[in-house]
Design an enzyme around this catalytic site. Structure first.
Site, mmCIF file in Angstrom:
data_model
loop_
_atom_site.group_PDB
_atom_site.id
_atom_site.type_symbol
_atom_site.label_atom_id
_atom_site.label_comp_id
_atom_site.label_asym_id
_atom_site.label_seq_id
_atom_site.Cartn_x
_atom_site.Cartn_y
_atom_site.Cartn_z
ATOM 1 N N ALA A 16 -17.979 -7.769 -0.860
ATOM 2 C CA ALA A 16 -19.327 -7.969 -0.309
ATOM 3 C C ALA A 16 -19.268 -8.395 1.156
ATOM 4 C CB ALA A 16 -20.077 -9.011 -1.135
ATOM 5 N N LYS A 71 -0.216 7.368 7.489
ATOM 6 C CA LYS A 71 -0.136 6.628 8.758
ATOM 7 C C LYS A 71 0.696 7.403 9.776
ATOM 8 C CE LYS A 71 -1.211 2.203 6.771
ATOM 9 N NZ LYS A 71 -1.041 2.443 5.316
HETATM 10 P P1 BMP Z 1 -4.223 -3.287 -2.618
HETATM 11 O O1 BMP Z 1 -5.721 -3.350 -2.950
HETATM 12 O O2 BMP Z 1 -3.384 -3.083 -3.831
HETATM 13 O O3 BMP Z 1 -3.785 -4.397 -1.760
HETATM 14 O O4 BMP Z 1 -4.009 -1.932 -1.802
HETATM 15 C C1 BMP Z 1 -4.416 -1.744 -0.484
HETATM 16 C C2 BMP Z 1 -4.020 -0.373 0.000
HETATM 17 O O5 BMP Z 1 -4.421 -0.200 1.350
HETATM 18 C C3 BMP Z 1 -2.527 -0.083 -0.045
HETATM 19 O O6 BMP Z 1 -2.372 1.304 -0.287
HETATM 20 C C4 BMP Z 1 -2.070 -0.397 1.374
HETATM 21 O O7 BMP Z 1 -0.926 0.347 1.732
HETATM 22 C C5 BMP Z 1 -3.275 0.032 2.182
HETATM 23 N N1 BMP Z 1 -3.478 -0.666 3.465
HETATM 24 C C6 BMP Z 1 -3.624 -2.041 3.504
HETATM 25 O O8 BMP Z 1 -3.564 -2.725 2.481
HETATM 26 N N2 BMP Z 1 -3.845 -2.640 4.723
HETATM 27 C C7 BMP Z 1 -3.932 -1.962 5.885
HETATM 28 O O9 BMP Z 1 -4.151 -2.562 6.925
HETATM 29 C C8 BMP Z 1 -3.803 -0.569 5.840
HETATM 30 C C9 BMP Z 1 -3.579 0.067 4.623
HETATM 31 O O10 BMP Z 1 -3.481 1.364 4.579
#
Ligand code: BMP
Length: 215
Positions: A178, A59
């Site tokens: 989905a 980011k």
């Molecule tokens: P999880 O499926 O465990 O929630 O992981 C989601 C991933 O995507 C994490 O690495 C998080 O930092 C990233 N992420 C997110 O969840 N939402 C956003 O808006 C942007 C992200 O990068």
């Protein structure tokens, strides 16, 4: 194409490599970020890149010169793409895209975030402006929230078909794979519900099967 990207937020190398090898067939890329890189070092990127393309989720959000220095490290380390913030402005974003182009790599721009507070500052107009800027800059794609498929649809409307959408928030954050793909995302990003499960491969294949008729 599987339509699934693994978010690999484990913090040790052994688990990172084991999980990645297990799910490699069912995913198209592995997203790494601060948890894994701070835990193991950036050298993990090169090791993972032998298993699947690696997206570096740092980011990136700084002045153009600093952004370039970060992107150069990321691409030299073997990553195929970098995730950057757009709110720093067009010159910072353009510098990231320029650097990526020199390496023949890709940039994804965060247009809106998936957590409950993710639409507090990323309001409708801000998100759309960032998405439009991503398109203008020549970025490869945007990040949009799987927890709000209607926002994925709106942002798809802004960028058209030329840019890709990757969407985190499926599984642990409550989003449906989905619904997200149906709303216009190209890939869902899935972390905890895959790497935290007893059988990561089965879990990744489940997500893949859930979306295969829509991609
Ligand atoms: P999880 O499926 O465990 O929630 O992981 C989601 C991933 O995507 C994490 O690495 C998080 O930092 C990233 N992420 C997110 O969840 N939402 C956003 O808006 C942007 C992200 O990068």
């Amino acid at each position: 194409k599987n339509g699934v990207i693994l978010a690999l937020d484990v913090t040790d190398e052994k688990t990172a490599l084991t999980v990645s090898r297990e799910v490699a067939e069912a995913v198209d890329a592995i997203k790494i970020g601060y948890p894994l890189v701070l835990g193991t070092g950036l050298s993990i990127a090169e090791k993972l890149s032998r298993i699947a393309p690696v997206i570096a989720d740092f980011k990136v959000a700084d002045i153009p010169n600093t952004d370039r220095l970060i992107c150069e490290h990321v691409f030299d380390a073997g990553c195929d793409a970098v995730i950057v913030q757009g709110f720093t402005g067009p010159d910072s974003l353009t510098e990231c895209v320029k650097t990526a182009n020199e390496y023949q790599k890709k940039v994804f721009v965060v247009a809106e975030m998936s957590h409950p507070g993710g639409d507090h500052f990323f309001t409708d107009s801000v998100s759309k402006e960032i998405a439009a800027m991503a398109k203008k800059s020549g970025a490869f794609g945007i990040v949009a929230p799987a927890t709000r498929p209607e926002r994925v649809k709106e942002l798809r409307g802004v960028i058209g078909s030329g840019l890709k959408i990757i969407s985190p928030g499926v599984g642990a954050q409550g989003g449906s794979a989905a619904d997200t793909i149906k709303a216009g995302a190209d890939w869902v990003i899935v972390g905890r519900s895959i790497y935290g499960s007893k059988n990561p491969r089965e879990e990744a294949e489940k997500v893949k099967r859930e979306i295969e008729k829509y991609i």
